[in-house]
Design a protein around this motif. Structure first.
Motif, PDB file in Angstrom:
ATOM      1  N   ALA A  82       7.643   9.697 -18.911  1.00 51.46           N
ATOM      2  CA  ALA A  82       6.197   9.465 -18.866  1.00 51.46           C
ATOM      3  C   ALA A  82       5.487  10.664 -19.460  1.00 51.46           C
ATOM      4  CB  ALA A  82       5.721   9.228 -17.427  1.00 51.46           C
ATOM      5  N   LEU A  83       4.248  10.453 -19.830  1.00 55.87           N
ATOM      6  CA  LEU A  83       3.390  11.537 -20.301  1.00 55.87           C
ATOM      7  C   LEU A  83       2.451  11.947 -19.172  1.00 55.87           C
ATOM      8  CD1 LEU A  83       2.385  10.457 -23.927  1.00 55.87           C
ATOM      9  CD2 LEU A  83       3.972  12.271 -23.259  1.00 55.87           C
ATOM     10  N   GLY A  84       2.096  13.229 -19.147  1.00 53.75           N
ATOM     11  CA  GLY A  84       1.188  13.719 -18.113  1.00 53.75           C
ATOM     12  C   GLY A  84       0.365  14.882 -18.619  1.00 53.75           C
TER      13      GLY A  84
ATOM     14  N   THR B 169       8.788  19.090 -20.223  1.00 59.75           N
ATOM     15  CA  THR B 169       8.599  20.059 -21.304  1.00 59.75           C
ATOM     16  C   THR B 169       7.168  19.920 -21.822  1.00 59.75           C
ATOM     17  OG1 THR B 169       9.387  18.489 -22.970  1.00 59.75           O
ATOM     18  CG2 THR B 169      11.030  19.949 -21.965  1.00 59.75           C
ATOM     19  N   THR B 170       6.741  20.902 -22.608  1.00 60.75           N
ATOM     20  CA  THR B 170       5.403  20.881 -23.189  1.00 60.75           C
ATOM     21  C   THR B 170       5.484  21.056 -24.693  1.00 60.75           C
ATOM     22  OG1 THR B 170       5.094  23.277 -22.928  1.00 60.75           O
ATOM     23  CG2 THR B 170       4.417  21.872 -21.078  1.00 60.75           C
TER      24      THR B 170
ATOM     25  N   TRP C 139      10.838  22.937 -17.259  1.00 60.38           N
ATOM     26  CA  TRP C 139      10.369  23.225 -15.909  1.00 60.38           C
ATOM     27  C   TRP C 139      10.918  22.159 -14.960  1.00 60.38           C
ATOM     28  CZ3 TRP C 139       7.467  24.421 -20.154  1.00 60.38           C
ATOM     29  CH2 TRP C 139       6.902  25.703 -20.204  1.00 60.38           C
ATOM     30  N   GLU C 140      11.512  22.603 -13.866  1.00 61.79           N
ATOM     31  CA  GLU C 140      12.103  21.681 -12.899  1.00 61.79           C
ATOM     32  C   GLU C 140      11.313  21.720 -11.588  1.00 61.79           C
ATOM     33  OE1 GLU C 140      16.211  22.514 -12.418  1.00 61.79           O
ATOM     34  OE2 GLU C 140      16.725  22.043 -14.507  1.00 61.79           O
ATOM     35  N   SER C 141      11.162  20.557 -10.975  1.00 62.48           N
ATOM     36  CA  SER C 141      10.427  20.474  -9.712  1.00 62.48           C
ATOM     37  C   SER C 141      10.811  19.160  -9.030  1.00 62.48           C
ATOM     38  CB  SER C 141       8.917  20.559  -9.969  1.00 62.48           C
ATOM     39  OG  SER C 141       8.199  20.585  -8.752  1.00 62.48           O
ATOM     40  N   SER C 142       9.923  18.665  -8.184  1.00 62.15           N
ATOM     41  CA  SER C 142      10.139  17.391  -7.495  1.00 62.15           C
ATOM     42  C   SER C 142       8.796  16.686  -7.351  1.00 62.15           C
ATOM     43  CB  SER C 142      10.784  17.614  -6.125  1.00 62.15           C
ATOM     44  OG  SER C 142       9.947  18.413  -5.306  1.00 62.15           O
TER      45      SER C 142
ATOM     46  N   MET D 268      -2.726  20.992 -20.759  1.00 58.71           N
ATOM     47  CA  MET D 268      -1.534  20.848 -21.586  1.00 58.71           C
ATOM     48  C   MET D 268      -0.918  19.466 -21.372  1.00 58.71           C
ATOM     49  SD  MET D 268       0.629  24.397 -21.541  1.00 58.71           S
ATOM     50  CE  MET D 268       0.201  25.749 -22.645  1.00 58.71           C
ATOM     51  N   THR D 269      -0.266  18.956 -22.422  1.00 63.43           N
ATOM     52  CA  THR D 269       0.439  17.679 -22.329  1.00 63.43           C
ATOM     53  C   THR D 269       1.896  17.920 -21.974  1.00 63.43           C
ATOM     54  OG1 THR D 269      -1.030  16.675 -23.962  1.00 63.43           O
ATOM     55  CG2 THR D 269       1.076  15.588 -23.574  1.00 63.43           C
ATOM     56  N   ALA D 270       2.400  17.160 -21.015  1.00 61.61           N
ATOM     57  CA  ALA D 270       3.781  17.312 -20.556  1.00 61.61           C
ATOM     58  C   ALA D 270       4.561  16.025 -20.796  1.00 61.61           C
ATOM     59  CB  ALA D 270       3.821  17.670 -19.072  1.00 61.61           C
TER      60      ALA D 270
END
Length: 410
Positions: free
Chosen positions: A78-80, A272-273, A281-284, A318-320
């Protein structure tokens, strides 16, 4: 792939024999040694004709790729957009001219720091007047309380005199009424004092609002108002500054309704950006918002992802490119998805694969596990290093790793 090498060779052999028919009658009249020589020559000629026909005839081109050892990730993409997790619009709660701004965009501030001041002369005057009114009421209260003490003494004496009929009943009632009247007056003044104290406190609070302080720790990211500007806070609080905590950013990913059922809070995710394509970047997942956005009849749900930004590489808006990790397999045998052909009635994980061997091609049944859009995990049916067919025809000929089949395997 539809190639029958035996039938083609038989037909070509017959053609070669037909071409040599006129010479057949003549070699029979020759001697034994001469016959053997002629047979050998004829065989060589036929073999040459056959090889020339097979090499120059129609062939089928295949594009192949090897079976390898690698990693497979099954994801939802997805885009964010990236926003600060905590961002506050610092507004003015009182009207007036902006007297001074003590910070600039980019400055780091802490909660309680003085950011700006509004001209407070009007509020100072109102507070002074309220305090003076409070002092006057307190003085009136003191006077009424003194009068009440005197009236109570007078009433007590009249009560004693009334016992010996030394005072009239009218005078006794008058002294009693005087005590009650003063008590009521004192109660009224006390109420006015409480009201006035509230007025003073309100005025002092408004005066305090003329000094604008930072509500949170963060960075000044915007300054809509400038020094000298008149602020009107009658209906809507005008924004003076914006402060954001850039230590933690939130990715707001938009996920299609077809994929949202696969996601849940706490699942692993990475992104990623455009500005840092080599960084991951890793997260939850923190939260899935229940109310979607509908754009051109497309239903998109917002998924919130918090990430540490102590290095300050991530910036607002920023777009992710976000990848929600549904499953992964590390160091497993993998096959290109383009090589897989589903087998009806055998389940989603059973496929047919065309494998290239030294004798040609063969179809093999393969069981797969986790799959991405590019490759799939092989559970059985293939070994690393084997070549599999991923495409045919002209499109394959333009690609790399092509094999041509149509001549004999020697």
């Amino acid at each position: 792939m539809g190639y029958d090498g035996g039938a083609a060779a038989t037909g070509l052999w017959k053609r070669a024999m037909a071409a040599l028919a006129p010479a057949t009658a003549r070699w029979r009249a020759l001697g034994a040694g001469t016959r053997r020589t002629a047979v050998a020559a004829a065989a060589l000629i036929a073999a040459a004709i056959l090889w020339s026909s097979l090499s120059g005839g129609e062939t089928e081109t295949y594009r192949t790729q090897p079976v390898t050892i690698g990693d497979v990730e099954q994801t939802v993409t997805a885009l964010g957009s990236i926003q600060p997790k905590n961002q506050v619009d610092v507004g003015a709660q009182v009207s007036g001219q902006l007297k001074d701004v003590h910070v600039e965009i980019g400055d780091e501030v802490k909660a309680g720091d003085l950011l700006a001041e509004i001209d407070a002369k009007i509020y100072e005057t109102e507070v002074q007047a309220a305090r003076a009114r409070l002092s006057d009421l307190e003085s009136q209260l003191a006077g009424r309380e003194a009068e009440l003490v005197l009236a109570q003494r007078q009433y007590a004496r009249n009560l004693d005199l009334a016992k010996i009929d030394a005072v009239s009943r009218n005078e006794l009632d008058t002294s009693e009424t005087q005590v009650k009247t003063l008590r009521a007056s004192i109660g009224s003044i006390k109420a006015q004092i409480e009201q006035q104290r509230s007025t003073v406190e309100g005025g002092e609070t408004s005066l305090g609002y003329a000094r604008i302080h930072a509500p949170i720790n963060g960075t000044v990211v915007a300054q809509p108002a400038v020094k000298g500007q008149t602020l009107n806070a009658t209906q809507v609080a005008p924004v003076v500054l914006q402060i954001a905590d850039l230590e933690t950013m939130t990715v707001k990913a938009q996920v299609a309704e077809a994929d949202i059922g696969k996601l849940h809070a706490g699942m692993p995710v990475y992104f990623t950006t455009l500005g840092h394509p080599d960084n991951r970047w890793e997260s939850s997942v923190r939260q899935i918002l229940p109310t979607p956005d509908v754009l051109n009849d497309v239903v998109l749900y917002k998924v919130l992802i918090d990430v540490d930004n102590s290095d300050r590489l991530l910036m607002s808006e920023m777009t992710a490119q976000v990848f929600f990790l549904l499953g992964e397999a590390r160091g497993v045998t993998t096959v290109p998805v383009a090589a897989l052909r589903p087998v009806r009635g055998e389940g989603a994980n059973v496929h047919n694969v065309t494998v290239v061997t030294a004798r040609g091609t063969e179809t093999r049944r393969v069981e797969t596990g986790i799959a991405s859009r590019i490759s799939a995990e092989v559970l059985s049916g293939l070994e690393p290093g084997e070549e599999v067919v991923v495409g045919t025809g002209e499109a394959a000929a333009r690609g790399g790793g092509t094999r041509r089949f149509g001549g004999p395997f020697l």
